[in-house]
Every structure is written in structure tokens, then in C-alpha cells.
Design a protein around this motif. Structure first.
Motif, PDB file in Angstrom:
ATOM      1  N   PRO A 101      27.501  58.018   9.733  1.00  0.00           N
ATOM      2  CA  PRO A 101      26.515  57.347   8.885  1.00  0.00           C
ATOM      3  C   PRO A 101      25.404  56.756   9.744  1.00  0.00           C
ATOM      4  O   PRO A 101      25.577  56.514  10.941  1.00  0.00           O
ATOM      5  CB  PRO A 101      27.332  56.252   8.188  1.00  0.00           C
ATOM      6  CG  PRO A 101      28.511  56.027   9.071  1.00  0.00           C
ATOM      7  CD  PRO A 101      28.815  57.350   9.704  1.00  0.00           C
ATOM      8  N   ASP A 102      24.247  56.509   9.125  1.00  0.00           N
ATOM      9  CA  ASP A 102      23.093  56.017   9.867  1.00  0.00           C
ATOM     10  C   ASP A 102      23.390  54.715  10.604  1.00  0.00           C
ATOM     11  O   ASP A 102      22.934  54.512  11.734  1.00  0.00           O
ATOM     12  CB  ASP A 102      21.909  55.808   8.918  1.00  0.00           C
ATOM     13  CG  ASP A 102      21.332  57.119   8.406  1.00  0.00           C
ATOM     14  OD1 ASP A 102      21.632  58.165   9.023  1.00  0.00           O
ATOM     15  OD2 ASP A 102      20.592  57.090   7.401  1.00  0.00           O
ATOM     16  N   SER A 103      24.148  53.812   9.977  1.00  0.00           N
ATOM     17  CA  SER A 103      24.429  52.524  10.613  1.00  0.00           C
ATOM     18  C   SER A 103      25.232  52.710  11.896  1.00  0.00           C
ATOM     19  O   SER A 103      24.985  52.038  12.901  1.00  0.00           O
ATOM     20  CB  SER A 103      25.189  51.612   9.651  1.00  0.00           C
ATOM     21  OG  SER A 103      26.411  52.214   9.241  1.00  0.00           O
ATOM     22  N   ALA A 104      26.198  53.635  11.882  1.00  0.00           N
ATOM     23  CA  ALA A 104      27.000  53.904  13.082  1.00  0.00           C
ATOM     24  C   ALA A 104      26.148  54.572  14.155  1.00  0.00           C
ATOM     25  O   ALA A 104      26.312  54.302  15.352  1.00  0.00           O
ATOM     26  CB  ALA A 104      28.196  54.775  12.733  1.00  0.00           C
ATOM     27  N   GLN A 105      25.239  55.452  13.753  1.00  0.00           N
ATOM     28  CA  GLN A 105      24.344  56.089  14.723  1.00  0.00           C
ATOM     29  C   GLN A 105      23.476  55.047  15.419  1.00  0.00           C
ATOM     30  O   GLN A 105      23.334  55.069  16.641  1.00  0.00           O
ATOM     31  CB  GLN A 105      23.452  57.111  14.020  1.00  0.00           C
ATOM     32  CG  GLN A 105      24.180  58.343  13.511  1.00  0.00           C
ATOM     33  CD  GLN A 105      23.223  59.384  12.968  1.00  0.00           C
ATOM     34  OE1 GLN A 105      22.141  59.570  13.502  1.00  0.00           O
ATOM     35  NE2 GLN A 105      23.621  60.061  11.905  1.00  0.00           N
ATOM     36  N   ASP A 106      22.900  54.141  14.645  1.00  0.00           N
ATOM     37  CA  ASP A 106      22.033  53.118  15.223  1.00  0.00           C
ATOM     38  C   ASP A 106      22.791  52.256  16.225  1.00  0.00           C
ATOM     39  O   ASP A 106      22.282  51.947  17.314  1.00  0.00           O
ATOM     40  CB  ASP A 106      21.443  52.238  14.125  1.00  0.00           C
ATOM     41  CG  ASP A 106      20.454  52.993  13.234  1.00  0.00           C
ATOM     42  OD1 ASP A 106      19.994  54.071  13.650  1.00  0.00           O
ATOM     43  OD2 ASP A 106      20.178  52.503  12.125  1.00  0.00           O
ATOM     44  N   ALA A 107      24.023  51.878  15.874  1.00  0.00           N
ATOM     45  CA  ALA A 107      24.821  51.043  16.769  1.00  0.00           C
ATOM     46  C   ALA A 107      25.176  51.796  18.047  1.00  0.00           C
ATOM     47  O   ALA A 107      25.162  51.224  19.146  1.00  0.00           O
ATOM     48  CB  ALA A 107      26.094  50.579  16.055  1.00  0.00           C
ATOM     49  N   ALA A 108      25.500  53.084  17.929  1.00  0.00           N
ATOM     50  CA  ALA A 108      25.848  53.895  19.096  1.00  0.00           C
ATOM     51  C   ALA A 108      24.656  54.044  20.037  1.00  0.00           C
ATOM     52  O   ALA A 108      24.792  53.934  21.264  1.00  0.00           O
ATOM     53  CB  ALA A 108      26.350  55.265  18.647  1.00  0.00           C
ATOM     54  N   LEU A 109      23.476  54.292  19.477  1.00  0.00           N
ATOM     55  CA  LEU A 109      22.284  54.463  20.301  1.00  0.00           C
ATOM     56  C   LEU A 109      21.889  53.162  20.995  1.00  0.00           C
ATOM     57  O   LEU A 109      21.496  53.160  22.167  1.00  0.00           O
ATOM     58  CB  LEU A 109      21.126  54.976  19.448  1.00  0.00           C
ATOM     59  CG  LEU A 109      21.330  56.356  18.800  1.00  0.00           C
ATOM     60  CD1 LEU A 109      20.118  56.704  17.938  1.00  0.00           C
ATOM     61  CD2 LEU A 109      21.576  57.429  19.843  1.00  0.00           C
ATOM     62  N   ASP A 110      22.012  52.052  20.285  1.00  0.00           N
ATOM     63  CA  ASP A 110      21.673  50.758  20.876  1.00  0.00           C
ATOM     64  C   ASP A 110      22.616  50.415  22.026  1.00  0.00           C
ATOM     65  O   ASP A 110      22.170  49.983  23.102  1.00  0.00           O
ATOM     66  CB  ASP A 110      21.732  49.667  19.805  1.00  0.00           C
ATOM     67  CG  ASP A 110      21.501  48.280  20.390  1.00  0.00           C
ATOM     68  OD1 ASP A 110      20.360  48.001  20.792  1.00  0.00           O
ATOM     69  OD2 ASP A 110      22.478  47.495  20.457  1.00  0.00           O
ATOM     70  N   LEU A 111      23.910  50.613  21.834  1.00  0.00           N
ATOM     71  CA  LEU A 111      24.886  50.311  22.887  1.00  0.00           C
ATOM     72  C   LEU A 111      24.653  51.195  24.105  1.00  0.00           C
ATOM     73  O   LEU A 111      24.707  50.729  25.251  1.00  0.00           O
ATOM     74  CB  LEU A 111      26.304  50.503  22.352  1.00  0.00           C
ATOM     75  CG  LEU A 111      27.441  50.262  23.350  1.00  0.00           C
ATOM     76  CD1 LEU A 111      27.396  48.836  23.893  1.00  0.00           C
ATOM     77  CD2 LEU A 111      28.792  50.551  22.703  1.00  0.00           C
ATOM     78  N   THR A 112      24.368  52.469  23.882  1.00  0.00           N
ATOM     79  CA  THR A 112      24.118  53.384  24.987  1.00  0.00           C
ATOM     80  C   THR A 112      22.896  52.958  25.791  1.00  0.00           C
ATOM     81  O   THR A 112      22.912  52.960  27.030  1.00  0.00           O
ATOM     82  CB  THR A 112      23.922  54.819  24.462  1.00  0.00           C
ATOM     83  OG1 THR A 112      25.106  55.232  23.784  1.00  0.00           O
ATOM     84  CG2 THR A 112      23.620  55.780  25.601  1.00  0.00           C
ATOM     85  N   ALA A 113      21.825  52.601  25.108  1.00  0.00           N
ATOM     86  CA  ALA A 113      20.609  52.167  25.800  1.00  0.00           C
ATOM     87  C   ALA A 113      20.880  50.940  26.660  1.00  0.00           C
ATOM     88  O   ALA A 113      20.398  50.846  27.803  1.00  0.00           O
ATOM     89  CB  ALA A 113      19.502  51.882  24.783  1.00  0.00           C
ATOM     90  N   ARG A 114      21.656  50.000  26.140  1.00  0.00           N
ATOM     91  CA  ARG A 114      21.962  48.794  26.913  1.00  0.00           C
ATOM     92  C   ARG A 114      22.824  49.117  28.127  1.00  0.00           C
ATOM     93  O   ARG A 114      22.652  48.532  29.206  1.00  0.00           O
ATOM     94  CB  ARG A 114      22.642  47.763  26.022  1.00  0.00           C
ATOM     95  CG  ARG A 114      21.696  47.160  24.989  1.00  0.00           C
ATOM     96  CD  ARG A 114      22.271  45.970  24.276  1.00  0.00           C
ATOM     97  NE  ARG A 114      23.307  46.346  23.326  1.00  0.00           N
ATOM     98  CZ  ARG A 114      24.566  45.932  23.370  1.00  0.00           C
ATOM     99  NH1 ARG A 114      24.958  45.131  24.361  1.00  0.00           N
ATOM    100  NH2 ARG A 114      25.436  46.307  22.451  1.00  0.00           N
ATOM    101  N   ALA A 115      23.747  50.079  27.979  1.00  0.00           N
ATOM    102  CA  ALA A 115      24.597  50.477  29.107  1.00  0.00           C
ATOM    103  C   ALA A 115      23.780  51.159  30.197  1.00  0.00           C
ATOM    104  O   ALA A 115      23.931  50.857  31.396  1.00  0.00           O
ATOM    105  CB  ALA A 115      25.706  51.400  28.622  1.00  0.00           C
ATOM    106  N   LEU A 116      22.905  52.091  29.815  1.00  0.00           N
ATOM    107  CA  LEU A 116      22.089  52.799  30.797  1.00  0.00           C
ATOM    108  C   LEU A 116      21.155  51.836  31.527  1.00  0.00           C
ATOM    109  O   LEU A 116      20.929  51.961  32.734  1.00  0.00           O
ATOM    110  CB  LEU A 116      21.286  53.900  30.109  1.00  0.00           C
ATOM    111  CG  LEU A 116      22.097  55.047  29.495  1.00  0.00           C
ATOM    112  CD1 LEU A 116      21.193  55.965  28.685  1.00  0.00           C
ATOM    113  CD2 LEU A 116      22.825  55.844  30.580  1.00  0.00           C
ATOM    114  N   THR A 117      20.620  50.871  30.802  1.00  0.00           N
ATOM    115  CA  THR A 117      19.735  49.877  31.414  1.00  0.00           C
ATOM    116  C   THR A 117      20.504  48.994  32.384  1.00  0.00           C
ATOM    117  O   THR A 117      20.034  48.715  33.494  1.00  0.00           O
ATOM    118  CB  THR A 117      19.068  49.025  30.324  1.00  0.00           C
ATOM    119  OG1 THR A 117      18.302  49.866  29.458  1.00  0.00           O
ATOM    120  CG2 THR A 117      18.156  47.970  30.941  1.00  0.00           C
ATOM    121  N   ALA A 118      21.685  48.552  31.987  1.00  0.00           N
ATOM    122  CA  ALA A 118      22.492  47.697  32.856  1.00  0.00           C
ATOM    123  C   ALA A 118      22.875  48.406  34.149  1.00  0.00           C
ATOM    124  O   ALA A 118      22.902  47.790  35.229  1.00  0.00           O
ATOM    125  CB  ALA A 118      23.752  47.242  32.118  1.00  0.00           C
TER     126      ALA A 118
END
Length: 400
Positions: free
Chosen positions: A234-251
Motif C-alpha cells: 500500500p502507498d503508506s507502507a511504500q512511503d515509510a519504506a522510502l523514508d527509512l531507506t533515505a535516512r539509512a543511506l544518509t546516516a
């Protein structure tokens, strides 16, 4: 034509895939660091492409550098630093290829805290059992593809693996195993998996996501069984997955590259399984068939600093890769009588046998212990589910 260096080893792209993708775009220069695999392919590659050693790469004047292999991520970072080319720094490559360092950084940056400990002997195992809530997962600090990955339900399980897999040969402090609290995915009906991967481009510290790849259910204990596009989220799960990934790559401070991040979809939201600083397998093929995008070309354009204009459109149908893995109790593949019948199925575009009959098998080799790999396209997710649940009945593999 500009040259791009490919630091090659077994990984997410074969020499033929690389040469096919980069024809008329750039001139690839294959760099072959010392490894068992590279010794086997060196003569063949020299007949097909320009080949350089790490020591003389500068003489070829590459304008970019990349790798599709975890085994060569650090070597690529070192070459990039010496040549002044964009890539992960050597420190970042070190952290990306060591699970304990990676998890420690994510924990310290508050990205996704999971208890973890490095295990190199019985003493460190006893300490790990005290600070890591069980059940857990024990995996090699520098391992790839689910090799030697064990479920740990009690301290006794942990000490047993240490006695059998660590103490007999010993290990350097930088190697060993990592014990982490186990992530449990939200319950989904087989054959669907409760985890996904996120494919991302990083340029100048900016993260741009290419998409989310769906996964089929893991084969016990933690072996990858297959991938598909588009993912069922679902869109909500996609948004959460993309946000978490971006924060991990940045960290983690990843450099210019394509990255492959695996996430467990838990009842409380997505959690990081691991971050990989290179293209994932078999993501290139899935995106090429599903979206018409060549990620090997994209990786070269990133390496060369070219402007990117990639737009990911919707898939026409469902594309998949499915991997045949032996059951945990199997010790030898005896026969695969339904091979010709399976290859004739309408859902199958290609079915490649990777092990001849009578081959010894060992589940501890993880993803490397594939009996066969199958790829194709179906119209719907329901058709993919029906195919996956039927394919082994058609092949009728027999083990002993």
C-alpha cells in the motif's frame, strides 16, 4: 569514448551483461583483483574487453569507476580515492561491508535501533547473549547472500554455532559473526515474503529512489527465494519504506552509486535488514524487463558524473526471478526429472540449471546454493503465486 573502470568479481552483473549494456555508451575497463572467481574468468575477459590490473589502472585514464560486487567494494573505494574519482569513501566502503559497523552507525544515528554484538569467540558470545534480546539471527560480519546465517533461539544455540563454526579455525577481530535481535515480518500468505528491497541512486549525498522490489517468502532459515516487480505494498507502507531507506543511506554517508537496501515489513512498520552499496541481484534484469531501464548503464552514468533523466514508469504485467533452493535436510541433488516440462511452461522465459545432478548441497551456503534460477513474466500477482506454488511439483526434484 570515455572509459569507466569496472572492478569485477562475482556479483550482481556478469561480464556479458556489462558489455551488452555499455556497448556504444562508454568503454569498460575491467579490473580483476585477486580472487578465485577472477582467476577463472581472466582469460575469457581478456578476449572480450580491455583488462587492467589494479596497479596499472591509472594508465588507462578512466573517468569513472564502479563495482557490482560486495567482495570488491573496498578495493573499488581505494582505487577511486587514488584516482580522484567519485565513489564511496574507503571508510564508508568498510562500514557497508561489515554488518556490525553498519548496524552500529544506524543505531547511533537513531535510524532504526536493533540490538547487536560482534561474536569472535566463546567469551564474546557470552557477552552477546547478555546484551542482545533473543530470539536472534547470527550472520557473518562480512558475509553475503545469506551464507552461514543461523537462527538463535537460546544461548545454547549460540554457543553451539561458536563451537562448530568459529572455534575450530578461529577468526580475526574484523571477521567473526554478528548477533542481532531477530526481525519478524508482518504475517502474509505464502508465497509472498514480508520483506522488500529499495533501489536508490545517490549523487552528491542526495538520495533518489528508483523503486521498491517485492520479495517471495524466504526459504528456511533465511535464504532468498525470489524477487518480483511491481511490489505488493500500500502507498503508506511504500512511503515509510522510502523514508527509512533515505535516512539509512544518509546516516551511512554513501557515495555516488546505486544502492540496494533490504527492509523487513513488521507490524510496527519497516525495519532495516541491511544496506548494500551496490546494485542488487537480480535487480538489473527485473528493472530492464519490467520498466525498460538499464541499471548498468545508469550506474556508469553516475560514475561518470553525467546528468540523469531516468523516469521509472509502471510495469506491464509482473516480472519475476525465482530461485530453486534445496531443503535444509538435503545433502545431495539426485535428479530433476521435470526440467523439460518446466521450461515449456508459459510462465517461464528462461530456466537455467546451476547444479548438475549428483551435486552435494549444503543449506549453509545460502543464496549461492541455488539449484536453478527461473525468470519470466505473468499478467498478475495471482498468476505468479500460482506458478511459484506449482513449479517444484513440476520439476519434482529428489534429494538424499
Amino acid at each position: 569514448m570515455e572509459r569507466v573502470a569496472i572492478v569485477y568479481d562475482v556479483g550482481a552483473a556478469t561480464p556479458l551483461e556489462i558489455l551488452t549494456s555499455l556497448a556504444d555508451l562508454v568503454e569498460p575497463v575491467f579490473v580483476l583483483p585477486e580472487s578465485d572467481h577472477n582467476r577463472q574468468v581472466a582469460d575469457l575477459l581478456a578476449d572480450l574487453a580491455v583488462v587492467a590490473s589494479p596497479g596499472d589502472l591509472a594508465d588507462f585514464g578512466p573517468r569513472g569507476i564502479m563495482t557490482f560486487s560486495d567482495f570488491q567494494l573496498e578495493a573499488t573505494a581505494e582505487l577511486a580515492a587514488g584516482l580522484g574519482l567519485p565513489f564511496h569513501t574507503t571508510a564508508v566502503a568498510h562500514d557497508l561491508t561489515r554488518k556490525y559497523s553498519q548496524r552500529t552507525i544506524l543505531n547511533e544515528h537513531g535510524v532504526d535501533h536493533i540490538a547487536t554484538a560482534l561474536v569472535v569467540d566463546r567469551e564474546s558470545a557470552a557477552h552477546a547473549a547478555e546484551i542482545v534480546p533473543l530470539p536472534g539471527v547470527l550472520k557473518p560480519n562480512r558475509g553475503f547472500g545469506g551464507t552461514h546465517t543461523y537462527p538463535i533461539d537460546s544461548p545454547a544455540d549460540l554457543f553451539d554455532v561458536v563451537a562448530k563454526s568459529i572455534e575450530p579455525q578461529g577468526c580475526a577481530p574484523d571477521d567473526g559473526f554478528v548477533l542481532e535481535t531477530r526481525l519478524f515480518g508482518d504475517r502474509v500468505e505464502p508465497p509472498w515474503g514480508s520483506y522488500v528491497s529499495v533501489e536508490s541512486v545517490v549523487r552528491g549525498g542526495q538520495v533518489h529512489h528508483l523503486g521498491i522490489t517485492g520479495k517471495l517468502a524466504l526459504s528456511p532459515p533465511f535464504r532468498e527465494q525470489g524477487s518480483y516487480l511491481p511490489a505488493r505494498l500500500p502507498d503508506s507502507a511504500q512511503d515509510a519504506a522510502l523514508d527509512l531507506t533515505a535516512r539509512a543511506l544518509t546516516a551511512l554517508g554513501v557515495g555516488d552509486s546505486i544502492c540496494h537496501t533490504e527492509l523487513m515489513l513488521t507490524a510496527g512498520g519497516p525495519r532495516i535488514i541491511e544496506v548494500n552499496g551496490r546494485l542488487g541481484h537480480p535487480i538489473h534484469d527485473l528493472f530492464h524487463r519490467g520498466h525498460g531501464i538499464d541499471l548498468i548503464q545508469l550506474a556508469a552514468e553516475i560514475a561518470l558524473g553525467r546528468d540523469l533523466s531516468t523516469k521509472v514508469g509502471p510495469c506491464d504485467g509482473v516480472v519475476y526471478h525465482y530461485f530453486g533452493l534445496p531443503p535444509m535436510e538435503a545433502r545431495r541433488l539426485v535428479e530433476l526429472p521435470g526440467l523439460a516440462t518446466a521450461r515449456a511452461l508459459p510462465e517461464v522465459d528462461q530456466l537455467e540449471l546451476l547444479m548438475p545432478t549428483q551435486s552435494a548441497v549444503d543449506w549453509r551456503r545460502g543464496f549461492q546454493e541455488r539449484i536453478y534460477t527461473c525468470r519470466g513474466t505473468v499478467r498478475t500477482h495471482d498468476e505468479l503465486a500460482a506458478f511459484v506454488q506449482n513449479i517444484d511439483q513440476v520439476l519434482a526434484p529428489r534429494y538424499e
